[in-house]
Enzyme design. Sequence first.
Site, PDB file in Angstrom:
ATOM      1  N   GLY A   1       0.904  -1.221  -0.081  1.00  0.00           N
ATOM      2  CA  GLY A   1       0.241   0.033  -0.040  1.00  0.00           C
ATOM      3  C   GLY A   1       0.719   1.268   0.110  1.00  0.00           C
ATOM      4  O   GLY A   1       0.290   2.333  -0.342  1.00  0.00           O
TER       5      GLY A   1
ATOM      6  N   PRO B   1       5.603   8.803  -5.602  1.00  0.00           N
ATOM      7  CA  PRO B   1       5.302   9.760  -6.505  1.00  0.00           C
ATOM      8  C   PRO B   1       6.063   9.397  -7.794  1.00  0.00           C
ATOM      9  O   PRO B   1       7.030   8.957  -7.858  1.00  0.00           O
ATOM     10  CB  PRO B   1       6.088  10.844  -6.033  1.00  0.00           C
ATOM     11  CG  PRO B   1       5.943  10.938  -4.604  1.00  0.00           C
ATOM     12  CD  PRO B   1       6.503   9.188  -4.473  1.00  0.00           C
TER      13      PRO B   1
ATOM     14  N   GLY C   1       9.978  11.794  -9.924  1.00  0.00           N
ATOM     15  CA  GLY C   1      11.178  12.112  -8.904  1.00  0.00           C
ATOM     16  C   GLY C   1      12.391  12.780  -9.545  1.00  0.00           C
ATOM     17  O   GLY C   1      12.417  12.953 -10.900  1.00  0.00           O
ATOM     18  N   LEU C   2      13.218  13.459  -8.919  1.00  0.00           N
ATOM     19  CA  LEU C   2      14.223  14.327  -9.270  1.00  0.00           C
ATOM     20  C   LEU C   2      15.539  13.242  -9.501  1.00  0.00           C
ATOM     21  O   LEU C   2      16.080  12.768  -8.460  1.00  0.00           O
ATOM     22  CB  LEU C   2      14.542  15.502  -8.425  1.00  0.00           C
ATOM     23  CG  LEU C   2      15.949  16.303  -8.629  1.00  0.00           C
ATOM     24  CD1 LEU C   2      15.494  16.973  -9.970  1.00  0.00           C
ATOM     25  CD2 LEU C   2      16.211  17.070  -7.278  1.00  0.00           C
ATOM     26  N   GLY C   3      16.092  13.266 -10.768  1.00  0.00           N
ATOM     27  CA  GLY C   3      17.181  12.411 -11.014  1.00  0.00           C
ATOM     28  C   GLY C   3      18.454  13.081 -10.351  1.00  0.00           C
ATOM     29  O   GLY C   3      18.375  14.342 -10.532  1.00  0.00           O
TER      30      GLY C   3
ATOM     31  N   ASP D   1      15.899  10.745  -6.715  1.00  0.00           N
ATOM     32  CA  ASP D   1      16.664   9.449  -6.939  1.00  0.00           C
ATOM     33  C   ASP D   1      17.903   9.472  -6.705  1.00  0.00           C
ATOM     34  O   ASP D   1      18.745  10.631  -7.392  1.00  0.00           O
ATOM     35  CB  ASP D   1      16.324   8.922  -8.336  1.00  0.00           C
ATOM     36  CG  ASP D   1      17.033   7.545  -8.634  1.00  0.00           C
ATOM     37  OD1 ASP D   1      16.309   6.592  -8.272  1.00  0.00           O
ATOM     38  OD2 ASP D   1      17.965   7.581  -9.167  1.00  0.00           O
TER      39      ASP D   1
ATOM     40  N   TYR E   1      26.993   8.411  -7.423  1.00  0.00           N
ATOM     41  CA  TYR E   1      26.765   9.764  -8.072  1.00  0.00           C
ATOM     42  C   TYR E   1      27.865  10.781  -7.321  1.00  0.00           C
ATOM     43  O   TYR E   1      28.145  12.043  -7.758  1.00  0.00           O
ATOM     44  CB  TYR E   1      25.421  10.266  -7.902  1.00  0.00           C
ATOM     45  CG  TYR E   1      24.568   9.316  -8.708  1.00  0.00           C
ATOM     46  CD1 TYR E   1      24.942   8.365  -9.600  1.00  0.00           C
ATOM     47  CD2 TYR E   1      23.203   9.427  -8.637  1.00  0.00           C
ATOM     48  CE1 TYR E   1      24.147   7.596 -10.065  1.00  0.00           C
ATOM     49  CE2 TYR E   1      22.095   8.719  -9.232  1.00  0.00           C
ATOM     50  CZ  TYR E   1      22.782   7.672  -9.977  1.00  0.00           C
ATOM     51  OH  TYR E   1      21.625   6.956 -10.874  1.00  0.00           O
TER      52      TYR E   1
ATOM     53  N   LYS F   1      21.319   3.508  -4.189  1.00  0.00           N
ATOM     54  CA  LYS F   1      21.760   2.388  -4.773  1.00  0.00           C
ATOM     55  C   LYS F   1      23.113   2.026  -4.309  1.00  0.00           C
ATOM     56  O   LYS F   1      23.783   2.649  -4.062  1.00  0.00           O
ATOM     57  CB  LYS F   1      21.639   2.435  -6.337  1.00  0.00           C
ATOM     58  CG  LYS F   1      20.629   3.347  -6.812  1.00  0.00           C
ATOM     59  CD  LYS F   1      20.439   3.440  -8.453  1.00  0.00           C
ATOM     60  CE  LYS F   1      19.342   4.622  -8.768  1.00  0.00           C
ATOM     61  NZ  LYS F   1      19.888   6.054  -8.693  1.00  0.00           N
TER      62      LYS F   1
ATOM     63  N   HIS G   1      22.297  -1.535  -7.936  1.00  0.00           N
ATOM     64  CA  HIS G   1      22.743  -0.705  -9.020  1.00  0.00           C
ATOM     65  C   HIS G   1      22.943  -1.232 -10.277  1.00  0.00           C
ATOM     66  O   HIS G   1      22.234  -0.834 -11.330  1.00  0.00           O
ATOM     67  CB  HIS G   1      23.920   0.258  -8.817  1.00  0.00           C
ATOM     68  CG  HIS G   1      23.591   1.774  -9.452  1.00  0.00           C
ATOM     69  ND1 HIS G   1      24.330   2.958  -8.922  1.00  0.00           N
ATOM     70  CD2 HIS G   1      23.461   1.989 -10.570  1.00  0.00           C
ATOM     71  CE1 HIS G   1      23.989   3.859  -9.800  1.00  0.00           C
ATOM     72  NE2 HIS G   1      23.402   3.509 -10.742  1.00  0.00           N
TER      73      HIS G   1
END
Length: 321
Positions: free
Chosen positions: A11, A15, A18-20, A45, A50, A79, A112
């Site tokens: 449940g 959203p 999402g913002l990368g 995200d 990164y 990730k 990843h």
Amino acid sequence: MTMTYLTYKNGDTMPMIGLGTWKSKPDQVYQAVREAVRIGYRHIDCAAVYGNEKEVGKALKESFEDGIVSREDMWITSKLWNNSHKKEHVAAALQKTLSDLQLDYLDLYLIHWPVVLKPDVVYPENAGDFLSLEDVPIIDTWQGMISCQKKGKIRHIGVSNFSIKKLTALAAESHVAPELNQIELHPFLQQKKMLDYCKTNDVLLTAYSPLGSKDRPAALKSADEPSLLQNPVVIETAGKNHCTPAQLLIRWAIARGTAVIPKSVNPDRLAENLNALDTSLSPEDMQSLGSLDQHRRYVRGNFWTAPGSPYTYENLWDEEM
Ligand code: A2P
């Protein structure tokens, strides 16, 4: 702008936009996340590799402190990097990400890549830097993920860059199947079989590089790369709908039932991308975009398939070149 959501089996809702943050430089990502949260993004995200999770974490912490949003109302994905696939290394890698992001838990944690590097290697420089999936099977990594989930540090677990073959194998080996696969998806790479497989098997999908990822380092680009944002059909269909090409591509991803994580560090484009929700596409528009499929991967995994590596294009994606 009304957000739409993907629903997990328990449940929980995520959203769909999402913002990368891949390719967002550390000094830019702080401002980008602050602005994104301010204007209504509720899904970010991230990934350890990164190299910007500390700055994302600072922006999140300040947004919580300023009362702009509460932790419970944000969806944060991260990730596990390829050098932490051994079962006993997963918890420490997760802990580092949690500490950088200044969070007690993640909403979603993904493996990843189905690729293993030696623990001291971040990016491989030669064939000796790799371990094979026989050395460190995905199921071992997955058990590490399950154990972190049981401890309450992650609400949901999934994978990224997995083929149908690898998803099927993992689901057969474990009583806990991946809940989500994050893969490259856009009109040039529509992956309809994957969409069907995921729908049938209750696996959610997130579309990465939805705008064609034009800011990738030159070393990761091929010379003849076509531009998604400048494609004539994309431009024409966007014009017809009074939206921008980027909004059209984001709306297309949502119309196909996938979450989508456009990256931007620019305030105007952050707003533009979120406002894609105000557009709607007709069946004819979907058909026009559908005609653009050409199985074109922008992210081909070239890092992993150097000569001598156990990984080839064929066994990475489980498909022909
Ligand atoms: P910027 O960060 O300067 O906005 P992807 O999400 O496929 O990886 O694509 C990211 C690239 O697309 C970045 O170069 C980003 O630049 C750019 N971009 C993001 N939003 C838009 C937009 N609305 N229109 C045009 N380019 C965009």
